[in-house]
Design a protein around this motif. Structure first.
Motif, PDB file in Angstrom:
ATOM      1  N   TRP A   1       0.824  -1.212   0.000  1.00 26.54           N
ATOM      2  CA  TRP A   1       0.000   0.000   0.000  1.00 26.54           C
ATOM      3  C   TRP A   1       0.859   1.262   0.000  1.00 26.54           C
ATOM      4  CZ3 TRP A   1      -4.950  -0.226  -1.087  1.00 26.54           C
ATOM      5  CH2 TRP A   1      -5.667  -1.405  -0.827  1.00 26.54           C
ATOM      6  N   ARG A   2       1.953   1.242   0.725  1.00 29.67           N
ATOM      7  CA  ARG A   2       2.785   2.446   0.817  1.00 29.67           C
ATOM      8  C   ARG A   2       3.552   2.709  -0.493  1.00 29.67           C
ATOM      9  NH1 ARG A   2       5.168   2.998   5.317  1.00 29.67           N
ATOM     10  NH2 ARG A   2       3.993   1.420   6.456  1.00 29.67           N
ATOM     11  N   ASP A   3       3.514   1.751  -1.428  1.00 32.56           N
ATOM     12  CA  ASP A   3       4.187   1.938  -2.715  1.00 32.56           C
ATOM     13  C   ASP A   3       3.242   2.410  -3.814  1.00 32.56           C
ATOM     14  OD1 ASP A   3       6.608   1.140  -1.658  1.00 32.56           O
ATOM     15  OD2 ASP A   3       6.306  -0.980  -2.164  1.00 32.56           O
ATOM     16  N   VAL A   4       1.975   2.652  -3.479  1.00 36.21           N
ATOM     17  CA  VAL A   4       1.035   3.176  -4.476  1.00 36.21           C
ATOM     18  C   VAL A   4       1.517   4.567  -4.908  1.00 36.21           C
ATOM     19  CG1 VAL A   4      -1.337   3.942  -4.874  1.00 36.21           C
ATOM     20  CG2 VAL A   4      -0.895   1.872  -3.527  1.00 36.21           C
ATOM     21  N   PRO A   5       1.572   4.849  -6.224  1.00 40.60           N
ATOM     22  CA  PRO A   5       2.078   6.145  -6.694  1.00 40.60           C
ATOM     23  C   PRO A   5       1.391   7.328  -6.027  1.00 40.60           C
ATOM     24  CG  PRO A   5       1.817   4.652  -8.546  1.00 40.60           C
ATOM     25  CD  PRO A   5       1.248   3.950  -7.348  1.00 40.60           C
ATOM     26  N   ALA A   6       2.159   8.360  -5.759  1.00 36.24           N
ATOM     27  CA  ALA A   6       1.660   9.526  -5.020  1.00 36.24           C
ATOM     28  C   ALA A   6       0.544  10.241  -5.755  1.00 36.24           C
ATOM     29  CB  ALA A   6       2.820  10.492  -4.762  1.00 36.24           C
ATOM     30  N   GLU A   7       0.442  10.062  -7.071  1.00 36.55           N
ATOM     31  CA  GLU A   7      -0.608  10.766  -7.811  1.00 36.55           C
ATOM     32  C   GLU A   7      -2.012  10.303  -7.423  1.00 36.55           C
ATOM     33  OE1 GLU A   7      -1.235   9.137 -12.100  1.00 36.55           O
ATOM     34  OE2 GLU A   7       0.916   8.987 -11.656  1.00 36.55           O
ATOM     35  N   PHE A   8      -2.107   9.137  -6.747  1.00 32.71           N
ATOM     36  CA  PHE A   8      -3.404   8.674  -6.271  1.00 32.71           C
ATOM     37  C   PHE A   8      -3.752   9.239  -4.903  1.00 32.71           C
ATOM     38  CE2 PHE A   8      -2.175   5.074  -9.102  1.00 32.71           C
ATOM     39  CZ  PHE A   8      -3.194   5.225 -10.029  1.00 32.71           C
ATOM     40  N   GLY A   9      -2.831   9.927  -4.290  1.00 28.42           N
ATOM     41  CA  GLY A   9      -3.058  10.480  -2.969  1.00 28.42           C
ATOM     42  C   GLY A   9      -2.292   9.713  -1.897  1.00 28.42           C
ATOM     43  N   PRO A  10      -2.437  10.114  -0.623  1.00 23.47           N
ATOM     44  CA  PRO A  10      -1.733   9.432   0.466  1.00 23.47           C
ATOM     45  C   PRO A  10      -2.131   7.959   0.539  1.00 23.47           C
ATOM     46  CG  PRO A  10      -2.686  11.509   1.215  1.00 23.47           C
ATOM     47  CD  PRO A  10      -3.251  11.250  -0.143  1.00 23.47           C
ATOM     48  N   TRP A  11      -1.146   7.070   0.694  1.00 23.46           N
ATOM     49  CA  TRP A  11      -1.459   5.644   0.717  1.00 23.46           C
ATOM     50  C   TRP A  11      -2.319   5.281   1.916  1.00 23.46           C
ATOM     51  CZ3 TRP A  11      -0.299   2.391   4.725  1.00 23.46           C
ATOM     52  CH2 TRP A  11       0.681   2.811   5.638  1.00 23.46           C
ATOM     53  N   GLN A  12      -2.175   6.039   3.031  1.00 20.77           N
ATOM     54  CA  GLN A  12      -3.006   5.748   4.202  1.00 20.77           C
ATOM     55  C   GLN A  12      -4.485   5.969   3.884  1.00 20.77           C
ATOM     56  OE1 GLN A  12      -0.410   7.836   4.097  1.00 20.77           O
ATOM     57  NE2 GLN A  12       0.866   7.702   5.946  1.00 20.77           N
ATOM     58  N   THR A  13      -4.778   7.028   3.124  1.00 21.17           N
ATOM     59  CA  THR A  13      -6.163   7.312   2.737  1.00 21.17           C
ATOM     60  C   THR A  13      -6.707   6.212   1.842  1.00 21.17           C
ATOM     61  OG1 THR A  13      -5.785   9.698   2.878  1.00 21.17           O
ATOM     62  CG2 THR A  13      -7.659   8.962   1.563  1.00 21.17           C
ATOM     63  N   ILE A  14      -5.880   5.747   0.923  1.00 18.10           N
ATOM     64  CA  ILE A  14      -6.305   4.700  -0.011  1.00 18.10           C
ATOM     65  C   ILE A  14      -6.621   3.418   0.746  1.00 18.10           C
ATOM     66  CG2 ILE A  14      -5.550   3.275  -1.960  1.00 18.10           C
ATOM     67  CD1 ILE A  14      -3.843   5.699  -2.838  1.00 18.10           C
ATOM     68  N   TRP A  15      -5.749   3.026   1.681  1.00 18.96           N
ATOM     69  CA  TRP A  15      -5.999   1.801   2.439  1.00 18.96           C
ATOM     70  C   TRP A  15      -7.229   1.953   3.320  1.00 18.96           C
ATOM     71  CZ3 TRP A  15      -6.636   0.329   7.481  1.00 18.96           C
ATOM     72  CH2 TRP A  15      -6.659  -1.041   7.703  1.00 18.96           C
ATOM     73  N   LYS A  16      -7.349   3.060   4.028  1.00 23.14           N
ATOM     74  CA  LYS A  16      -8.486   3.250   4.923  1.00 23.14           C
ATOM     75  C   LYS A  16      -9.806   3.259   4.163  1.00 23.14           C
ATOM     76  CE  LYS A  16      -5.986   5.853   8.498  1.00 23.14           C
ATOM     77  NZ  LYS A  16      -5.817   7.190   9.130  1.00 23.14           N
ATOM     78  N   ARG A  17      -9.810   3.870   2.972  1.00 25.65           N
ATOM     79  CA  ARG A  17     -11.033   3.904   2.175  1.00 25.65           C
ATOM     80  C   ARG A  17     -11.415   2.491   1.730  1.00 25.65           C
ATOM     81  NH1 ARG A  17     -12.545   8.426  -0.813  1.00 25.65           N
ATOM     82  NH2 ARG A  17     -11.187   9.550   0.643  1.00 25.65           N
ATOM     83  N   HIS A  18     -10.419   1.705   1.327  1.00 24.65           N
ATOM     84  CA  HIS A  18     -10.715   0.339   0.901  1.00 24.65           C
ATOM     85  C   HIS A  18     -11.179  -0.502   2.082  1.00 24.65           C
ATOM     86  CE1 HIS A  18     -10.576  -3.462  -1.110  1.00 24.65           C
ATOM     87  NE2 HIS A  18      -9.576  -3.907  -0.376  1.00 24.65           N
TER      88      HIS A  18
END
Length: 298
Positions: free
Chosen positions: A50-67
């Motif tokens: 998750w922490r390697d998701v490209p920054a253009e998608f936003g903070p990886w913490q937000t992406i994981w929490k949303r999922h």
């Protein structure tokens, strides 16, 4: 379109109204829904941390929490249900369904939570984390099974996860119980397929009785041991179950469905610690398959 774009404008237009931020959810509205959802898809497609998701998608913490939130509150399932309703209204769903499971190896990073061996899996409550996290030990090591019910064209209708060492037959009643496609207009949801195709693992008296009671044709071959046992009992053993060899040739669509699923590296190998997030990724993959089948025009 950049190399990291994963949804077309038409596909996003289909799922955006089904997200909580578009349904009058209380609290501060989510920002950049599309960017975050595409980040989740990108992560599973590439099988990265998750922490390697490209920054253009936003903070990886937000992406994981949303999922984690969408997997736990049923958002991904509601989106899939909405797409299935539209597909059924257009006559796109083939109700000659097939059933099977696939074993996926669990990576060591996804197996370091305490687990209660033999705990009930999350088919009891899809949105509650099971004590075993749907991880078990099979011949290949720690693994998870994805159990799938697909339509006649190999598109997923129901997805459940369970420990890798678990049998297929005990999961079948739960799969068929979760099959429910709402009507676009008035009327009760459709829950009964025309027929069910399954391999010899699903040949049991309980499953055949279940299908017979619901007037669903069973296209399931009888294994050699059951044939021998029935013959040894003579007339008491009863007649052999009906089996349509030609129709059974259509069962291969479920195998092709698993091949399509495993094109997402994050599903072919389980990196998720939680069963909720892993199953959420599988349901999201089903959403992407139906988006492709329905096309870009709502």
């Amino acid at each position: 379109m950049s190399c990291t774009s994963v949804l077309t404008d038409g596909q996003w237009a289909r799922i955006q109204p089904l997200l909580p931020s578009s349904l009058g959810r209380r609290g501060r509205p989510f920002r950049d829904d599309r960017r975050v959802v595409e980040g989740i898809i990108y992560r599973y497609r590439c099988g990265i941390a998750w922490r390697d998701v490209p920054a253009e998608f936003g903070p990886w913490q937000t992406i994981w929490k949303r999922h984690r939130r969408y997997g736990g509150d049923g958002t991904w399932d509601r989106i899939l249900a909405g797409l299935l309703t539209e597909a059924d209204a257009r006559g796109e769903v083939d109700w000659s369904v097939s059933v099977d499971s696939t074993v996926n190896r669990a990576h060591q990073h996804g197996t370091n939570l305490p687990r209660a061996t033999g705990a009930p899996s999350n088919y009891m409550n899809l949105f509650t984390e099971p004590d075993d996290h749907a991880i078990g030990r099979s011949r290949g090591g720690l693994s998870t099974k994805i159990h799938a019910l697909v339509d006649g064209k190999g598109r997923p209708l129901v997805l459940l996860v369970a420990p890798g060492q678990g049998g297929d037959a005990p999961m079948f009643p739960h799969l068929i119980d979760h099959l429910k496609i709402n009507r676009a207009g008035p009327g009760r949801p459709r829950t009964r397929p025309d027929r069910v195709r399954g391999d010899k693992a699903y040949s049991s008296r309980a499953i055949r009785s279940l299908l017979r009671g619901r007037r669903i044709a069973a296209v399931i071959p009888e294994p050699a041991d059951q044939i021998g046992h029935r013959k040894r009992r003579g007339s008491v053993g009863g007649r052999p179950p009906l089996f349509d060899k030609e129709d059974y040739k259509g069962r291969n669509v479920v195998e092709r469905n698993f091949n399509t699923f495993k094109q997402w590296q994050g599903l072919a190998t389980r990196y998720d610690k939680l069963a909720l997030t892993y199953r959420g990724g599988a349901v999201l993959r089903a959403v992407s398959i139906w988006l492709a089948a329905l096309g870009d025009t709502p």
